[in-house]
Design an enzyme around this catalytic site. Structure first.
Site, short mmCIF file in Angstrom:
data_model
loop_
_atom_site.label_atom_id
_atom_site.label_comp_id
_atom_site.label_asym_id
_atom_site.label_seq_id
_atom_site.Cartn_x
_atom_site.Cartn_y
_atom_site.Cartn_z
N ARG A 62 0.43 -1.33 -0.04
CA ARG A 62 -0.23 -0.20 -0.60
C ARG A 62 0.99 1.19 -0.02
O ARG A 62 0.72 2.24 -0.41
CB ARG A 62 -0.78 -0.05 1.29
CG ARG A 62 -1.58 1.45 1.78
CD ARG A 62 -2.97 0.87 2.17
NE ARG A 62 -2.92 0.60 3.27
CZ ARG A 62 -2.41 1.32 4.52
NH1 ARG A 62 -2.08 1.80 4.42
NH2 ARG A 62 -2.28 -0.30 5.56
N TYR A 115 -15.48 14.69 -16.76
CA TYR A 115 -16.17 13.55 -16.58
C TYR A 115 -17.40 13.32 -15.81
O TYR A 115 -17.27 13.59 -14.27
CB TYR A 115 -15.08 12.38 -16.40
CG TYR A 115 -15.35 11.12 -15.80
CD1 TYR A 115 -16.72 9.87 -16.89
CD2 TYR A 115 -14.85 10.65 -14.76
CE1 TYR A 115 -16.54 9.01 -15.73
CE2 TYR A 115 -15.56 8.91 -14.67
CZ TYR A 115 -16.69 8.88 -14.99
OH TYR A 115 -16.94 7.40 -14.61
N ASP A 187 -6.36 17.35 -15.77
CA ASP A 187 -7.00 15.82 -15.94
C ASP A 187 -6.43 15.60 -17.61
O ASP A 187 -6.86 16.39 -18.34
CB ASP A 187 -8.22 15.57 -16.21
CG ASP A 187 -8.63 14.19 -16.35
OD1 ASP A 187 -7.81 13.31 -17.18
OD2 ASP A 187 -9.49 13.96 -15.47
N LYS A 212 -7.06 4.48 -19.67
CA LYS A 212 -7.57 4.56 -21.07
C LYS A 212 -6.00 4.78 -21.61
O LYS A 212 -5.80 3.22 -21.83
CB LYS A 212 -8.38 6.51 -20.77
CG LYS A 212 -9.26 6.95 -19.70
CD LYS A 212 -10.89 5.68 -20.43
CE LYS A 212 -11.75 5.68 -19.54
NZ LYS A 212 -11.68 6.07 -17.54
C1 4LM Z 1 -15.92 7.58 -19.99
N1 4LM Z 1 -14.51 8.07 -18.11
O1 4LM Z 1 -15.45 8.82 -19.75
P1 4LM Z 1 -11.92 5.80 -13.88
N2 4LM Z 1 -11.08 11.78 -16.22
C2 4LM Z 1 -11.90 11.11 -17.55
C3 4LM Z 1 -12.41 10.61 -17.40
O2 4LM Z 1 -12.35 10.43 -18.56
C4 4LM Z 1 -12.18 9.39 -16.99
C5 4LM Z 1 -11.72 9.16 -15.43
C6 4LM Z 1 -11.56 10.83 -15.20
C7 4LM Z 1 -14.97 6.85 -18.60
C8 4LM Z 1 -15.54 5.97 -17.89
C9 4LM Z 1 -16.27 4.95 -17.70
C10 4LM Z 1 -11.12 12.07 -18.16
C11 4LM Z 1 -13.67 8.11 -16.91
C12 4LM Z 1 -12.62 8.25 -14.37
O3 4LM Z 1 -12.45 5.23 -14.52
O4 4LM Z 1 -12.07 6.20 -12.24
O5 4LM Z 1 -10.34 5.26 -14.18
O6 4LM Z 1 -10.91 7.52 -14.15
O7 4LM Z 1 -16.33 6.38 -19.79
#
Ligand code: 4LM
Length: 397
Positions: A62, A115, A187, A212
């Site tokens: 951790r 998001y 981000d 991603k």
């Molecule tokens: C989606 N996105 O858009 P985790 N920052 C951005 C994102 O697109 C996302 C996250 C953070 C999508 C998920 C279902 C610009 C997520 C959040 O999913 O927690 O790894 O990331 O399809």
């Protein structure tokens, strides 16, 4: 064997070698997966010294693990930051940064197009700790500056934004953050460090949903933060230790493997997306297409200025709005109807009812996520096949 000076290496070389190269003990070329929760102490005294922070080393996954550390070295180098820290998800990374910087009564200023999960964190969860978010249209930088007050602890932006693909002037925003002595957090998920290097433009902290493009294969959920060494040390010692959103060694390894091909994949995502965007723009059943690489994108010039290429994400609307868009999504065969993005597989989804269903109807309207907006993550298939799939699906509408 002579030693290559990696400090002068180019980006693609760093993607392959940036984690530090061959394992000195075993000669393993691929970073080993240290699938161990705990690490033996040489003595009771050493255990005490490690816990006291008087000695560096691994003692519990951790708080640090050699596979995670290799990924952190590599991401810090690729983003041009001092240090990095992995999290179990992108949301773990975003909430971790905010909780590290804000106390009860503080606020952050954020772009209003983020998001849907991030928006929900702002709207539902952070207020439980009396941390407020002022969401403003950050494409107009004066709105960012006007929203800052004495309790603002950070500025948060996404560029290109999910899902509208609107851009924010990163250099301009960084100037505002410096003037007010608060960090600019970006981000960088949609762009990756290959297409956009926010720290060079003045941002202080970069985050990724590594789920991603960093992983790139749709098989891992993870997050990464890059920033100044002191900030990252504090983030590890407080937020990661106490809240525990740690990445597993296997997932860290999958991201290291993904990173080796990041520039190759991104080049292909970009050329495929441009071809698909051009095809959709000319199709009689399409209302509009948004892609930062098209001259019709309202911020195309800004895209040229701050991005190397224009990414793999496209949004568009089919004539006939949501119901026509649903018919299209139900009719594609090669393209997968699923959320997430940045995978080898092309993915299609409807933000208003899926990834951004946390926005109210008024909020969706305010940020320009129309009822009919469809998001396409263009994958690595042959562009001819992606276009053929769309062409056939459009015929059924
Ligand atoms: C989606 N996105 O858009 P985790 N920052 C951005 C994102 O697109 C996302 C996250 C953070 C999508 C998920 C279902 C610009 C997520 C959040 O999913 O927690 O790894 O990331 O399809």
């Amino acid at each position: 064997m002579s030693k290559f000076d990696l400090s002068k290496a180019k980006f693609a070389t760093l993607c392959v070698h940036g984690s530090g190269g061959v394992d000195p003990q075993t000669g393993a070329v691929s970073v080993p997966i240290y699938q161990s929760s705990t690490f033996a102490f040489k003595s009771a005294q050493q255990g005490a010294a490690l816990f006291a922070g008087e000695e560096d080393g691994y003692f519990y996954t951790r708080l640090g693990n050699p596979t995670q550390a290799a990924l952190e070295r590599e991401m810090a180098v690729l983003e041009g930051g001092e240090a990095a820290l992995c999290f179990s998800s992108g949301m773990g990374a975003i909430s971790g940064i905010i909780l590290a910087l804000c106390r009860c009564g503080d606020n952050l200023v954020s772009t209003d197009t983020v998001y849907g999960g991030t928006h929900n964190l702002y709207k539902e969860t952070l207020p439980l700790w009396n941390i407020r978010t002022k969401e403003v249209n950050a494409t107009d930088l004066s709105k960012v500056e006007d929203a800052i007050d004495n309790n603002t602890r950070l500025i948060f932006i996404e560029s290109p934004a999910n899902p509208t693909l609107s851009l924010i002037d990163i250099e301009g925003c960084a100037q505002i953050s410096r003037k007010h002595n608060i960090p600019l957090v970006i981000d960088n998920t949609f762009a990756t460090p290959y297409l956009q290097r926010p720290i060079e433009m003045g941002a202080e902290i970069v985050i990724h949903s590594a789920t991603k493009y960093i992983g790139g294969h749709g098989d891992t959920v993870a997050g990464i933060v890059v920033g100044k060494r002191d900030f990252i040390t504090n983030l590890r010692a407080k937020i990661l230790r106490d809240l525990g959103a740690v990445i597993s060694p296997v997932n860290a390894w999958l991201l290291l493997r993904g990173l080796k091909t990041l520039p190759v994949r991104m080049d292909r995502h970009c050329t495929n997306a441009l071809e698909v965007a051009k095809f959709l723009s000319l199709h009689p059943k399409i209302n509009w297409v948004r892609y930062p690489g098209l001259s019709t994108h309202p911020q195309h010039q800004l895209a040229i200025r701050q991005m190397k290429k224009f990414g793999g994400m496209i949004t568009f609307e089919v004539k006939g709005g949501r119901s026509a868009g649903e018919k299209l999504m139900n009719s594609v065969g090669l393209i997968t109807l699923a959320v997430s993005l940045g995978d080898c597989d092309s993915l299609i989804e409807h933000p208003a009812s899926m990834t951004h269903s946390t926005y109210s109807e008024e909020e969706l309207k305010e940020v320009g996520i129309s009822e009919g907006l469809i998001r396409l993550s263009v994958g690595l298939e042959d562009p001819y096949d992606i276009i053929t799939d769309l062409k056939l699906a459009l015929k059924k509408i």
